[in-house]
Write a protein that holds these residues in place. Structure first.
Motif, short mmCIF file in Angstrom:
data_model
loop_
_atom_site.label_atom_id
_atom_site.label_comp_id
_atom_site.label_asym_id
_atom_site.label_seq_id
_atom_site.Cartn_x
_atom_site.Cartn_y
_atom_site.Cartn_z
N PRO A 112 0.74 -1.25 -0.10
CA PRO A 112 -0.12 0.16 -0.11
C PRO A 112 0.97 1.21 0.08
O PRO A 112 2.04 1.25 0.42
CB PRO A 112 -0.82 -0.20 1.22
CG PRO A 112 -0.07 -0.76 2.16
CD PRO A 112 0.82 -1.78 1.28
N THR A 113 0.24 2.38 -0.18
CA THR A 113 1.01 3.53 -0.38
C THR A 113 0.17 4.54 0.52
O THR A 113 0.63 5.72 0.74
CB THR A 113 0.66 4.06 -1.84
OG1 THR A 113 -0.51 4.53 -2.11
CG2 THR A 113 1.57 3.67 -2.76
N ARG A 114 -0.82 4.14 1.17
CA ARG A 114 -1.48 4.92 2.26
C ARG A 114 -2.17 4.17 3.41
O ARG A 114 -2.42 2.80 2.94
CB ARG A 114 -2.57 6.17 1.68
CG ARG A 114 -3.58 5.38 0.88
CD ARG A 114 -4.47 6.24 0.04
NE ARG A 114 -5.69 5.71 -0.29
CZ ARG A 114 -6.87 5.38 0.23
NH1 ARG A 114 -7.02 5.51 1.52
NH2 ARG A 114 -7.65 4.78 -0.43
N PRO A 115 -2.84 4.46 4.42
CA PRO A 115 -3.27 3.68 5.38
C PRO A 115 -4.74 3.26 4.73
O PRO A 115 -5.25 3.80 3.66
CB PRO A 115 -3.71 4.66 6.44
CG PRO A 115 -2.71 5.71 6.35
CD PRO A 115 -2.44 6.03 4.87
N ALA A 116 -5.15 1.95 5.15
CA ALA A 116 -6.33 1.46 4.52
C ALA A 116 -7.51 2.00 4.95
O ALA A 116 -7.52 2.76 5.96
CB ALA A 116 -6.23 -0.21 4.85
N THR A 174 -6.75 -4.07 4.69
CA THR A 174 -5.12 -4.03 5.32
C THR A 174 -4.77 -5.52 4.44
O THR A 174 -5.40 -6.16 4.24
CB THR A 174 -5.11 -4.14 6.56
OG1 THR A 174 -5.76 -5.24 7.33
CG2 THR A 174 -5.68 -2.73 7.09
N ALA A 195 4.84 -3.50 5.66
CA ALA A 195 4.00 -2.29 5.38
C ALA A 195 2.97 -2.23 6.55
O ALA A 195 2.56 -3.26 7.40
CB ALA A 195 3.08 -2.70 3.92
N ASP A 220 -0.14 -0.40 7.13
CA ASP A 220 -1.55 0.26 6.56
C ASP A 220 -2.81 0.07 7.48
O ASP A 220 -3.59 0.13 6.94
CB ASP A 220 -1.72 -0.57 5.32
CG ASP A 220 -2.12 -2.04 5.41
OD1 ASP A 220 -1.73 -2.58 6.60
OD2 ASP A 220 -2.56 -2.66 4.51
N GLU A 242 0.77 9.18 9.10
CA GLU A 242 0.17 8.37 7.81
C GLU A 242 1.21 7.56 7.39
O GLU A 242 1.05 7.01 6.15
CB GLU A 242 0.02 9.38 6.78
CG GLU A 242 -1.08 10.55 7.24
CD GLU A 242 -2.50 9.96 6.81
OE1 GLU A 242 -2.93 9.46 5.89
OE2 GLU A 242 -3.16 9.86 8.07
N VAL A 244 3.34 4.43 6.07
CA VAL A 244 3.06 3.05 5.83
C VAL A 244 4.16 2.14 5.27
O VAL A 244 4.19 0.94 5.46
CB VAL A 244 2.14 3.11 4.57
CG1 VAL A 244 0.80 3.61 4.90
CG2 VAL A 244 2.88 3.60 3.26
N GLN A 278 -0.64 -1.33 13.89
CA GLN A 278 -0.46 -2.39 13.16
C GLN A 278 -0.71 -3.87 14.04
O GLN A 278 -1.54 -4.63 13.51
CB GLN A 278 0.58 -2.61 12.44
CG GLN A 278 0.71 -3.35 11.23
CD GLN A 278 -0.04 -2.65 10.06
OE1 GLN A 278 -0.33 -1.40 10.04
NE2 GLN A 278 -0.44 -3.48 8.99
#
Length: 404
Positions: free
Chosen positions: A115-119, A125, A157, A159, A178, A180, A206
């Motif tokens: 991922p590139t950002r939080p879910a 996730t 990761a 996320d 933010e 990840v 996490q």
């Protein structure tokens, strides 16, 4: 009989309620501990996932000479010969491509994009998607079975959704991060505490996601007919340093407790050993003897391998006197009931169990113990290199009970 082994790579034991954490709620891990048996003295053999898999699937300690793996009988192949269906579910390519993985009846390699950002939700996730696949397999796999679940995303990761991040935030803290991408850095001695706070909060979020996923698996064990016949083991291949000893992330794989000590909890269907625990010293290679026993495979207990199920029924004093750990650059460590000894660029000695974080090096104050531990580690290493033909001598009593 069935077995389910959940390996969560990079799981820090200090973030779990059963191991003393009080600031991060982990109700599912607490539930597992209440239903199962907690091992307080579980240590890795090597910080490399390849060595971990080899140890678990053959019973061969990482410090023993590495025999050719191709064609070598493994725990998995012997369990399959006994009629069990074996499945490896992993999101780690190195695990899926391990030479011994071919012995599994099925290998499911989840290739989930990072991922590139939080879910936006728990289900989205990486952990949520992994556990969703695991639950589908549990419902469909034929009995008897061994399902080996190796989760690698905790180290790759972070996320966790924003609400999970907000839940570990306290008033006065910097705004929830933010981030990840898990960090990997050596901290300066005058580091900014807020930097480490960011890392620990996101990691904690996490772990909270992991805990919520684990709760679903525990529900399945409690409510399904298959679950009533399934041994459940939860452990980790290695920890994740989060500022201890100025290390965040893998870095140099220095053998301190935040990397080398791991959680290990087993839950039997009968729950006859529920709410019990032991500080006996155990390692990943012991899982081979344990799962072999469970699936009716004659165990290979050579060179001190321990069947955890049997040890749980005995006094912890019947366990081994020490365990050895190896890393790159010839770094070694040895753990006894009384001491944690690290042989790296310098010799370090820590008192167990009081100094569980390896925070106070007492090597300068206990030179006689350092000398004895050095000798014991050399003997241990030599015995391993002899491939078990040399028996370990009894340790100096000071290494077992400490000093006044």
């Amino acid at each position: 009989m069935n077995s389910l082994c959940l390996v969560v790579d990079r799981l820090h034991w200090g973030y779990l309620g059963p191991y003393g954490n009080t600031w991060l709620p982990t109700p599912a891990f607490d539930r597992l501990a209440a239903q199962g048996f907690v091992w307080d003295g579980a240590f890795i053999e090597s910080p490399h996932v390849h060595d971990f898999c080899t140890a678990c699937w053959t019973g061969r300690h990482a410090m023993r000479p590495q025999a050719p793996i191709e064609g070598q009988p493994s725990l998995i192949s012997r369990i399959v010969e006994r009629g069990a269906h074996s499945v490896l579910l992993t999101d780690d390519r190195e695990v899926a491509q391990h030479p011994l993985a071919a012995a599994f009846s099925e290998v499911v390699n989840l290739r989930l994009p990072l991922p590139t950002r939080p879910a936006d939700s728990l289900e989205q996730t990486l952990l949520g998607r992994y556990f969703s696949q695991a639950m589908e397999l549990l419902d469909s796999v034929p009995e008897p079975f061994l399902l080996w679940c190796h989760v690698g995303s905790l180290g790759r990761a972070w996320d966790a959704p924003r609400d999970f991040r907000q839940a570990v935030w306290d008033e006065g803290d910097p705004e929830p991060s933010e981030r990840v991408v898990p960090p990997e850095t050596m901290l300066p001695r005058d580091y900014d505490p807020d930097v480490v706070l960011e890392f620990t909060q996101v990691y904690a979020a996490q772990v909270a996601v992991l805990d919520a996923c684990l709760d679903v698996m525990l529900d399945w064990l409690a409510e399904s007919e298959k679950g009533g016949r399934t041994l459940f083991i939860v452990t980790s291949a290695r920890g994740f340093p989060l500022g201890e000893h100025l290390r965040v992330g893998p870095c140099d794989h220095a053998l301190y407790s935040e990397l080398a000590r791991v959680p290990l909890i087993h839950r039997s269907p009968s729950q006859k050993d529920a709410m019990d625990r032991s500080d006996a010293l155990v390692q990943p290679s012991d899982l081979a003897a344990t799962l072999g026993h469970w699936h009716g495979v004659p165990p290979d207990l050579s060179f001190g391998l321990t069947d955890l199920l049997r040890l749980a029924e005995e006094d912890s004093e019947s366990g081994r006197q020490c365990v050895g750990i190896r890393s790159e650059n010839q770094e070694r460590a040895m753990v006894t009931p009384a001491w944690y000894f690290r042989q790296g660029s310098r010799l370090e000695l820590f008192l167990r169990p009081d100094d569980c974080w390896c925070a106070n090096d007492v090597a300068d104050r206990c030179p006689e113990i350092v000398e004895a531990m050095s000798a014991a580690l050399s003997a241990y290493d030599q015995a391993m290199k002899s491939d078990g033909s040399e028996a370990l001598a009894a340790l100096d009593p000071r290494l077992l009970v400490g000093v006044e």
